[in-house]
Design a protein around this motif. Structure first.
Motif, PDB file in Angstrom:
ATOM      1  N   ALA A  13       0.826  -1.204   0.000  1.00 39.05           N
ATOM      2  CA  ALA A  13       0.000   0.000   0.000  1.00 39.05           C
ATOM      3  C   ALA A  13       0.863   1.257   0.000  1.00 39.05           C
ATOM      4  N   LEU A  14       0.252   2.341  -0.439  1.00 38.90           N
ATOM      5  CA  LEU A  14       0.899   3.653  -0.455  1.00 38.90           C
ATOM      6  C   LEU A  14       0.539   4.421   0.807  1.00 38.90           C
ATOM      7  N   LEU A  15       1.520   5.083   1.384  1.00 45.39           N
ATOM      8  CA  LEU A  15       1.293   5.986   2.514  1.00 45.39           C
ATOM      9  C   LEU A  15       1.868   7.344   2.156  1.00 45.39           C
ATOM     10  N   LEU A  16       1.068   8.398   2.325  1.00 40.82           N
ATOM     11  CA  LEU A  16       1.471   9.755   1.979  1.00 40.82           C
ATOM     12  C   LEU A  16       1.367  10.663   3.200  1.00 40.82           C
ATOM     13  N   PRO A  17       1.925  11.876   3.116  1.00 40.89           N
ATOM     14  CA  PRO A  17       1.857  12.786   4.264  1.00 40.89           C
ATOM     15  C   PRO A  17       0.425  12.990   4.766  1.00 40.89           C
ATOM     16  N   GLN A  18       0.275  12.956   6.073  1.00 41.05           N
ATOM     17  CA  GLN A  18      -0.987  13.103   6.800  1.00 41.05           C
ATOM     18  C   GLN A  18      -1.882  11.874   6.697  1.00 41.05           C
ATOM     19  N   GLY A  19      -1.418  10.863   5.969  1.00 39.04           N
ATOM     20  CA  GLY A  19      -2.173   9.625   5.886  1.00 39.04           C
ATOM     21  C   GLY A  19      -1.789   8.679   7.006  1.00 39.04           C
ATOM     22  N   ARG A  20      -2.633   7.694   7.246  1.00 40.33           N
ATOM     23  CA  ARG A  20      -2.366   6.685   8.261  1.00 40.33           C
ATOM     24  C   ARG A  20      -2.580   5.303   7.682  1.00 40.33           C
ATOM     25  N   LEU A  21      -1.744   4.370   8.113  1.00 39.27           N
ATOM     26  CA  LEU A  21      -1.771   3.018   7.579  1.00 39.27           C
ATOM     27  C   LEU A  21      -1.474   2.049   8.712  1.00 39.27           C
ATOM     28  N   GLU A  22      -2.331   1.051   8.859  1.00 43.84           N
ATOM     29  CA  GLU A  22      -2.077  -0.003   9.844  1.00 43.84           C
ATOM     30  C   GLU A  22      -1.389  -1.166   9.146  1.00 43.84           C
ATOM     31  N   VAL A  23      -0.271  -1.592   9.685  1.00 39.22           N
ATOM     32  CA  VAL A  23       0.548  -2.630   9.068  1.00 39.22           C
ATOM     33  C   VAL A  23       0.749  -3.767  10.062  1.00 39.22           C
ATOM     34  N   ALA A  61       9.107   7.876  -1.632  1.00 37.41           N
ATOM     35  CA  ALA A  61       8.662   7.235  -0.397  1.00 37.41           C
ATOM     36  C   ALA A  61       8.209   8.324   0.577  1.00 37.41           C
ATOM     37  N   THR A  62       7.790   7.902   1.751  1.00 37.58           N
ATOM     38  CA  THR A  62       7.296   8.849   2.753  1.00 37.58           C
ATOM     39  C   THR A  62       7.940   8.574   4.102  1.00 37.58           C
ATOM     40  N   GLN A  63       8.556   9.601   4.669  1.00 35.92           N
ATOM     41  CA  GLN A  63       9.024   9.491   6.046  1.00 35.92           C
ATOM     42  C   GLN A  63       7.800   9.462   6.947  1.00 35.92           C
ATOM     43  N   CYS A  64       7.805   8.573   7.922  1.00 38.42           N
ATOM     44  CA  CYS A  64       6.619   8.441   8.766  1.00 38.42           C
ATOM     45  C   CYS A  64       7.004   8.185  10.212  1.00 38.42           C
ATOM     46  N   ASP A  65       6.020   8.306  11.075  1.00 39.67           N
ATOM     47  CA  ASP A  65       6.169   8.016  12.499  1.00 39.67           C
ATOM     48  C   ASP A  65       5.320   6.802  12.848  1.00 39.67           C
ATOM     49  N   ASP A  75       0.942 -13.316  18.143  1.00 36.40           N
ATOM     50  CA  ASP A  75       2.281 -12.804  18.483  1.00 36.40           C
ATOM     51  C   ASP A  75       2.913 -11.937  17.397  1.00 36.40           C
ATOM     52  N   SER A  76       2.176 -11.659  16.332  1.00 34.60           N
ATOM     53  CA  SER A  76       2.680 -10.694  15.355  1.00 34.60           C
ATOM     54  C   SER A  76       2.421  -9.290  15.901  1.00 34.60           C
ATOM     55  N   LEU A  77       2.999  -8.313  15.229  1.00 35.08           N
ATOM     56  CA  LEU A  77       2.919  -6.931  15.701  1.00 35.08           C
ATOM     57  C   LEU A  77       2.100  -6.105  14.723  1.00 35.08           C
ATOM     58  N   SER A  78       1.172  -5.336  15.240  1.00 30.65           N
ATOM     59  CA  SER A  78       0.412  -4.391  14.421  1.00 30.65           C
ATOM     60  C   SER A  78       0.884  -2.983  14.765  1.00 30.65           C
ATOM     61  N   ILE A  79       1.285  -2.232  13.737  1.00 31.53           N
ATOM     62  CA  ILE A  79       1.708  -0.848  13.961  1.00 31.53           C
ATOM     63  C   ILE A  79       0.858   0.091  13.115  1.00 31.53           C
ATOM     64  N   VAL A  80       0.648   1.290  13.623  1.00 31.04           N
ATOM     65  CA  VAL A  80      -0.039   2.333  12.861  1.00 31.04           C
ATOM     66  C   VAL A  80       0.993   3.396  12.500  1.00 31.04           C
ATOM     67  N   LEU A  81       1.115   3.652  11.210  1.00 33.51           N
ATOM     68  CA  LEU A  81       2.066   4.624  10.696  1.00 33.51           C
ATOM     69  C   LEU A  81       1.340   5.890  10.275  1.00 33.51           C
ATOM     70  N   GLU A  82       1.983   7.028  10.498  1.00 36.10           N
ATOM     71  CA  GLU A  82       1.441   8.306  10.024  1.00 36.10           C
ATOM     72  C   GLU A  82       2.487   8.979   9.143  1.00 36.10           C
ATOM     73  N   GLY A  83       2.106   9.294   7.906  1.00 36.60           N
ATOM     74  CA  GLY A  83       3.019   9.919   6.968  1.00 36.60           C
ATOM     75  C   GLY A  83       3.337  11.355   7.350  1.00 36.60           C
ATOM     76  N   TRP A 155      -7.250   9.468  -1.582  1.00 35.94           N
ATOM     77  CA  TRP A 155      -7.727   8.678  -2.716  1.00 35.94           C
ATOM     78  C   TRP A 155      -6.586   7.889  -3.340  1.00 35.94           C
ATOM     79  N   LEU A 156      -5.424   8.516  -3.498  1.00 38.35           N
ATOM     80  CA  LEU A 156      -4.286   7.790  -4.075  1.00 38.35           C
ATOM     81  C   LEU A 156      -3.899   6.589  -3.227  1.00 38.35           C
ATOM     82  N   GLU A 157      -4.058   6.701  -1.926  1.00 37.13           N
ATOM     83  CA  GLU A 157      -3.703   5.596  -1.038  1.00 37.13           C
ATOM     84  C   GLU A 157      -4.630   4.404  -1.210  1.00 37.13           C
ATOM     85  N   VAL A 158      -5.902   4.653  -1.530  1.00 41.57           N
ATOM     86  CA  VAL A 158      -6.877   3.550  -1.519  1.00 41.57           C
ATOM     87  C   VAL A 158      -7.310   3.089  -2.904  1.00 41.57           C
TER      88      VAL A 158
END
Length: 199
Positions: A13-23, A61-65, A75-83, A155-158
């Motif tokens: 998936a694509l992540l852009l500034p101000q977007g959020r993505l759960e991985v 690419a996008t720098q994210c937090d 036991d897998s890890l779910s993280i939420v990223l913010e672009g 929209w580009l993300e989805v």
């Protein structure tokens, strides 16, 4: 302009500034990337996966937090990223443990702009999209449906598009072509639905 080294996480998936993505992080090398970011305070870049690339992602690419994380039942890890910031990947090197480090250059983010005229349709359609996809909507504490840049990037993300086509739109200096592209898609969908209703 000064370059910066970042840890790389690739994703379909694509992540852009101000977007959020759960991985969901399963691969051991990606778990090590997350640990490296936390331990060494290294910035994290997320890039769309490109299997033939070296590094294995597209050059934008996008720098994210990492703004949230949870241990799942398996036991897998779910993280939420913010672009945060768009970056251009100049080069990369793979470490012995299969992690990638990339050398990046800051790219200007698209500037906010108001949604005007017929482009309001893409904002209304995104609001409806979130109503039928509440899991995505829940990632955001607030949505900026009046900002053409924010709406275009979501929209580009989805949208189900080839990644190379998304990169072409991202290479533009502003969000106008993306807005026009999404508007054409919505109008064609509406007209197709109207045609079915008349038959």
């Amino acid at each position: 302009m000064r370059t910066r080294e970042m840890a790389l996480l690739t994703h379909d998936a694509l992540l852009l500034p101000q977007g959020r993505l759960e991985v969901r992080v399963i691969d051991p090398s990606n778990l090590r990337v997350v640990a490296d970011v936390f331990k060494n305070h290294r910035p994290l870049a997320v890039g769309m996966l490109k299997s033939s690339g070296q590094p294995p992602c597209y050059p934008i690419a996008t720098q994210c937090d990492i703004i949230d994380f949870n241990q799942l039942e398996d036991d897998s890890l779910s993280i939420v990223l913010e672009g945060r910031q768009r970056v251009k990947i100049l080069s990369g090197s793979q470490l012995p443990d299969r992690r990638w480090l990339v050398r990046t250059l800051h790219c200007p983010n698209w500037l906010p702009m108001p949604i005007e005229g017929e482009f309001a349709l893409i904002s209304q359609a995104l609001e409806q999209f979130y109503e039928v996809n509440p899991d995505l909507a829940e990632l955001y504490s607030q949505v900026n449906l009046d900002d053409a840049c924010w709406v275009s990037q979501r929209w580009l993300e989805v949208l189900p598009m080839y990644n190379r086509d998304k990169i072409k739109l991202l290479s533009q200096p502003d969000c106008y072509q993306t807005m026009a592209f999404v508007l054409r898609l919505i109008k064609s969908h509406v007209s197709d639905d109207a045609g079915l209703a008349d038959t």
